[in-house]
Design an enzyme around this catalytic site. Structure first.
Site, PDB file in Angstrom:
ATOM      1  N   HIS A 187     -65.245  59.206  76.254  1.00 15.95           N
ATOM      2  CA  HIS A 187     -64.392  60.395  75.980  1.00 15.95           C
ATOM      3  C   HIS A 187     -62.843  59.689  76.623  1.00 15.95           C
ATOM      4  O   HIS A 187     -61.738  59.842  75.842  1.00 15.95           O
ATOM      5  CB  HIS A 187     -64.660  61.602  77.049  1.00 15.95           C
ATOM      6  CG  HIS A 187     -63.496  62.613  77.041  1.00 15.95           C
ATOM      7  ND1 HIS A 187     -63.681  63.826  76.073  1.00 15.95           N
ATOM      8  CD2 HIS A 187     -62.401  62.795  77.738  1.00 15.95           C
ATOM      9  CE1 HIS A 187     -62.468  64.455  76.393  1.00 15.95           C
ATOM     10  NE2 HIS A 187     -61.757  63.922  77.136  1.00 15.95           N
ATOM     11  N   GLU A 188     -62.774  59.016  77.587  1.00 12.20           N
ATOM     12  CA  GLU A 188     -61.539  58.540  78.405  1.00 12.20           C
ATOM     13  C   GLU A 188     -60.969  57.422  77.381  1.00 12.20           C
ATOM     14  O   GLU A 188     -59.831  57.000  77.316  1.00 12.20           O
ATOM     15  CB  GLU A 188     -61.779  58.027  79.686  1.00 12.20           C
ATOM     16  CG  GLU A 188     -62.269  59.070  80.645  1.00 12.20           C
ATOM     17  CD  GLU A 188     -61.250  60.220  80.760  1.00 12.20           C
ATOM     18  OE1 GLU A 188     -59.818  60.292  80.381  1.00 12.20           O
ATOM     19  OE2 GLU A 188     -61.616  61.525  80.746  1.00 12.20           O
ATOM     20  N   HIS A 220     -59.111  58.699  74.301  1.00 15.66           N
ATOM     21  CA  HIS A 220     -57.706  59.003  74.607  1.00 15.66           C
ATOM     22  C   HIS A 220     -57.014  57.573  74.736  1.00 15.66           C
ATOM     23  O   HIS A 220     -55.785  57.491  74.122  1.00 15.66           O
ATOM     24  CB  HIS A 220     -57.542  59.509  75.950  1.00 15.66           C
ATOM     25  CG  HIS A 220     -57.945  60.863  76.200  1.00 15.66           C
ATOM     26  ND1 HIS A 220     -57.224  61.897  75.526  1.00 15.66           N
ATOM     27  CD2 HIS A 220     -58.767  61.183  77.199  1.00 15.66           C
ATOM     28  CE1 HIS A 220     -57.886  63.157  76.073  1.00 15.66           C
ATOM     29  NE2 HIS A 220     -58.930  62.814  76.791  1.00 15.66           N
TER      30      HIS A 220
END
Length: 155
Positions: free
Chosen positions: A67-68, A71
């Site tokens: 998820h990170e 980004h």
């Protein structure tokens, strides 16, 4: 897992799922409370919450890493990197990363007090001096009878 192992895992996950290098730092930040990790826009580093590794295991933690990294890679490519952006949502689906984290059970210590006269008992989160306070029902003396830890789902 220490900082070096976290960095190595982050680089491996980036290559495996995104076919791109992770060229910045990944660090643990134990001060994070309600989030699994965060991507820092200015430094391009990623901070991860070690409590998620302890509570949910490595497989779930790798999901947070993905998820990170979504980004991270979208921001560096100057695409939509925020949760509401279509590019971000599509990349999350592609790499099978979670959109949100589960909440960590919080540990709260509850103190039980009992009135010597009427026997009424009640729970409090904060301790207090039993010599300075009396029972609200009968005015009798209070004693601390027990302290126990309770786990809650809410942060």
């Amino acid at each position: 897992m220490n900082q070096a192992e976290l960095q190595r895992h982050m680089e491996e996950v980036s290559l495996q799922f995104f076919q791109k290098e992770f060229r910045h730092q990944a660090v643990f930040n134990a001060r994070l409370r309600t989030t699994g990790g965060r991507y820092l826009l200015k430094s391009h580093n990623i901070e991860m919450n070690p409590k998620y590794l302890e509570n949910f295991g490595l497989a779930y933690f790798i999901g947070i890493m993905k998820h990170e990294l979504c980004h991270y890679h979208l921001h560096l490519e100057k695409k939509g990197y925020q949760h509401r952006d279509q590019d971000f949502r599509e990349l999350l689906k592609k790499v099978d990363a979670p959109r949100f984290c589960a909440t960590i059970p919080r540990e709260i210590t509850m103190h039980e007090y009992t009135c010597k006269s009427c026997g009424k008992s009640f729970l409090r989160q904060r301790r207090f001096n039993v010599n300075r306070y009396r029972c609200g029902s009968c005015g009798g003396k209070l004693i601390q009878t027990d302290s126990k830890k309770i786990y809650t789902e809410n942060p």
